[in-house]
Design a protein around this motif. Structure first.
Motif, short mmCIF file in Angstrom:
data_model
loop_
_atom_site.label_atom_id
_atom_site.label_comp_id
_atom_site.label_asym_id
_atom_site.label_seq_id
_atom_site.Cartn_x
_atom_site.Cartn_y
_atom_site.Cartn_z
N VAL A 173 32.14 22.23 94.58
CA VAL A 173 31.34 21.20 95.25
C VAL A 173 31.45 19.94 94.39
CG1 VAL A 173 28.98 20.55 95.92
CG2 VAL A 173 29.78 22.91 96.25
N ARG A 194 23.25 36.08 93.02
CA ARG A 194 22.23 35.58 93.95
C ARG A 194 22.82 35.27 95.32
NH1 ARG A 194 20.37 32.28 89.94
NH2 ARG A 194 21.53 30.51 90.79
N GLY A 202 27.02 25.03 97.47
CA GLY A 202 27.88 26.08 96.91
C GLY A 202 27.49 27.46 97.43
N THR A 203 26.18 27.72 97.48
CA THR A 203 25.69 29.00 98.01
C THR A 203 26.09 29.15 99.47
OG1 THR A 203 23.82 28.99 96.48
CG2 THR A 203 23.61 30.38 98.44
N PHE A 252 24.74 33.06 89.54
CA PHE A 252 24.93 32.33 90.80
C PHE A 252 25.56 33.26 91.85
CE2 PHE A 252 28.15 30.19 93.43
CZ PHE A 252 27.35 29.31 94.16
N TYR A 253 26.64 33.96 91.47
CA TYR A 253 27.32 34.83 92.44
C TYR A 253 26.47 36.05 92.80
CZ TYR A 253 31.67 32.19 92.36
OH TYR A 253 32.62 31.21 92.52
N ARG A 266 26.01 18.62 94.05
CA ARG A 266 25.61 19.93 93.51
C ARG A 266 24.09 20.09 93.45
NH1 ARG A 266 30.20 20.12 88.71
NH2 ARG A 266 31.93 20.06 90.20
N GLY A 267 23.66 21.34 93.38
CA GLY A 267 22.23 21.63 93.23
C GLY A 267 21.44 21.51 94.50
N ARG A 268 22.13 21.45 95.67
CA ARG A 268 21.43 21.35 96.96
C ARG A 268 21.74 22.53 97.88
NH1 ARG A 268 22.77 15.19 98.90
NH2 ARG A 268 23.23 14.32 96.85
N GLY A 269 22.32 23.58 97.32
CA GLY A 269 22.58 24.78 98.12
C GLY A 269 23.93 24.80 98.81
N LEU A 272 36.16 27.81 94.60
CA LEU A 272 34.86 27.33 95.11
C LEU A 272 34.53 26.09 94.30
CD1 LEU A 272 32.14 27.50 96.64
CD2 LEU A 272 31.30 28.90 94.73
C1 COA Z 1 29.49 26.42 91.04
C2 COA Z 1 29.27 25.35 92.11
C3 COA Z 1 30.26 25.57 93.27
C4 COA Z 1 27.85 25.48 92.65
O1 COA Z 1 27.70 24.54 93.70
P1 COA Z 1 26.23 24.00 94.10
O2 COA Z 1 26.36 23.30 95.41
O3 COA Z 1 25.65 23.23 92.98
O4 COA Z 1 25.47 25.39 94.28
P2 COA Z 1 23.97 25.66 94.73
O5 COA Z 1 23.25 24.36 94.89
O6 COA Z 1 24.00 26.59 95.86
O7 COA Z 1 23.43 26.45 93.46
C5 COA Z 1 23.19 25.75 92.27
C6 COA Z 1 22.83 26.76 91.20
O8 COA Z 1 23.99 27.44 90.74
C7 COA Z 1 23.85 27.70 89.34
N1 COA Z 1 24.97 27.03 88.66
C8 COA Z 1 25.87 26.18 89.16
N2 COA Z 1 26.75 25.82 88.22
C9 COA Z 1 26.40 26.46 87.10
C10 COA Z 1 26.93 26.52 85.79
N3 COA Z 1 28.03 25.84 85.44
N4 COA Z 1 26.30 27.29 84.88
C11 COA Z 1 25.19 27.99 85.19
N5 COA Z 1 24.64 27.98 86.43
C12 COA Z 1 25.25 27.23 87.36
C13 COA Z 1 22.54 27.13 88.91
O9 COA Z 1 21.57 28.15 89.01
C14 COA Z 1 22.27 26.10 89.97
O10 COA Z 1 20.92 25.85 90.15
P3 COA Z 1 20.31 24.47 89.59
O11 COA Z 1 21.06 23.38 90.33
O12 COA Z 1 18.88 24.58 89.95
O13 COA Z 1 20.61 24.47 88.12
C15 COA Z 1 29.43 23.92 91.52
O14 COA Z 1 28.58 23.79 90.39
C16 COA Z 1 30.84 23.57 91.11
O15 COA Z 1 31.62 23.12 91.94
N6 COA Z 1 31.18 23.76 89.82
C17 COA Z 1 32.51 23.43 89.29
C18 COA Z 1 33.56 24.39 89.82
C19 COA Z 1 33.22 25.84 89.55
O16 COA Z 1 32.77 26.20 88.47
N7 COA Z 1 33.46 26.67 90.57
C20 COA Z 1 33.27 28.09 90.49
C21 COA Z 1 34.59 28.72 90.15
S1 COA Z 1 34.41 30.46 89.89
#
Ligand code: COA
Length: 143
Positions: free
Chosen positions: A74, A115, A84-85, A112-113, A79-82, A72
């Protein structure tokens, strides 16, 4: 933004570099495309303006009892716009109903997972061969 559940019509040039953040030896776009096509389930987020993929999620499953979320990601600018969710929810919806869906993540991502989907903390064992991180044939020789 458009979400897709197949990479059949996707081209490698729609997969920018920038994915596999922090990987010393990341897959190139052709290998990334192969990974997407060979996964059992995928969810893609496509930015229609640039016609490029800005997020992806993949899963492997036996289709009977077990599934595993393999990737997974983004792109940082999105990031931070929903996104990933949305990707994990679409991926889970494409797998369910099933007994088990596992994902391995760092502890800071557990909330995150929890939620985003039906996940709760567990424990895992992992194996990694960094010589094969790029997914290229011959990479084991250190190319
Ligand atoms: C994890 C990931 C996919 C989330 O994507 P996203 O589009 O930002 O997700 P959402 O917008 O739906 O949710 C964001 C929330 O996730 C949580 N979050 C995301 N990354 C986080 C991190 N490294 N540590 C803690 N919380 C995290 C936070 O609560 C965040 O909210 P915020 O932006 O208000 O801080 C993205 O950060 C990413 O690609 N990270 C690098 C790769 C990775 O770690 N993938 C997961 C492998 S298990």
């Amino acid at each position: 933004m458009r979400y897709l559940e197949s990479a059949n019509d996707l081209r490698a040039d729609q997969l920018r570099s920038g994915f596999f953040e922090g990987w010393p030896n990341p897959p190139d776009p052709d290998t990334h495309l192969r990974l997407l096509r060979q996964s059992d389930r995928i969810a893609l987020a496509l930015d229609e303006q640039s016609d490029t993929v800005i997020g992806f999620a993949t899963a492997l499953t036996d289709g009977v009892l077990a599934a595993f979320v393999s990737f997974l990601e983004v792109l940082p600018a999105w990031r931070g716009r929903g996104v990933g969710t949305a990707l994990i929810q679409r991926l889970v919806a494409s797998i369910e109903p099933i007994y088990g869906i596992d994902v391995i993540c760092d502890p800071e991502l557990q909330p995150f997972y929890e939620r985003a989907g039906p996940f709760r903390p567990g424990t895992a064992m992992i194996a990694r061969s960094y010589a094969h991180q790029s997914g290229q044939a011959g990479a084991a020789s250190g190319d």
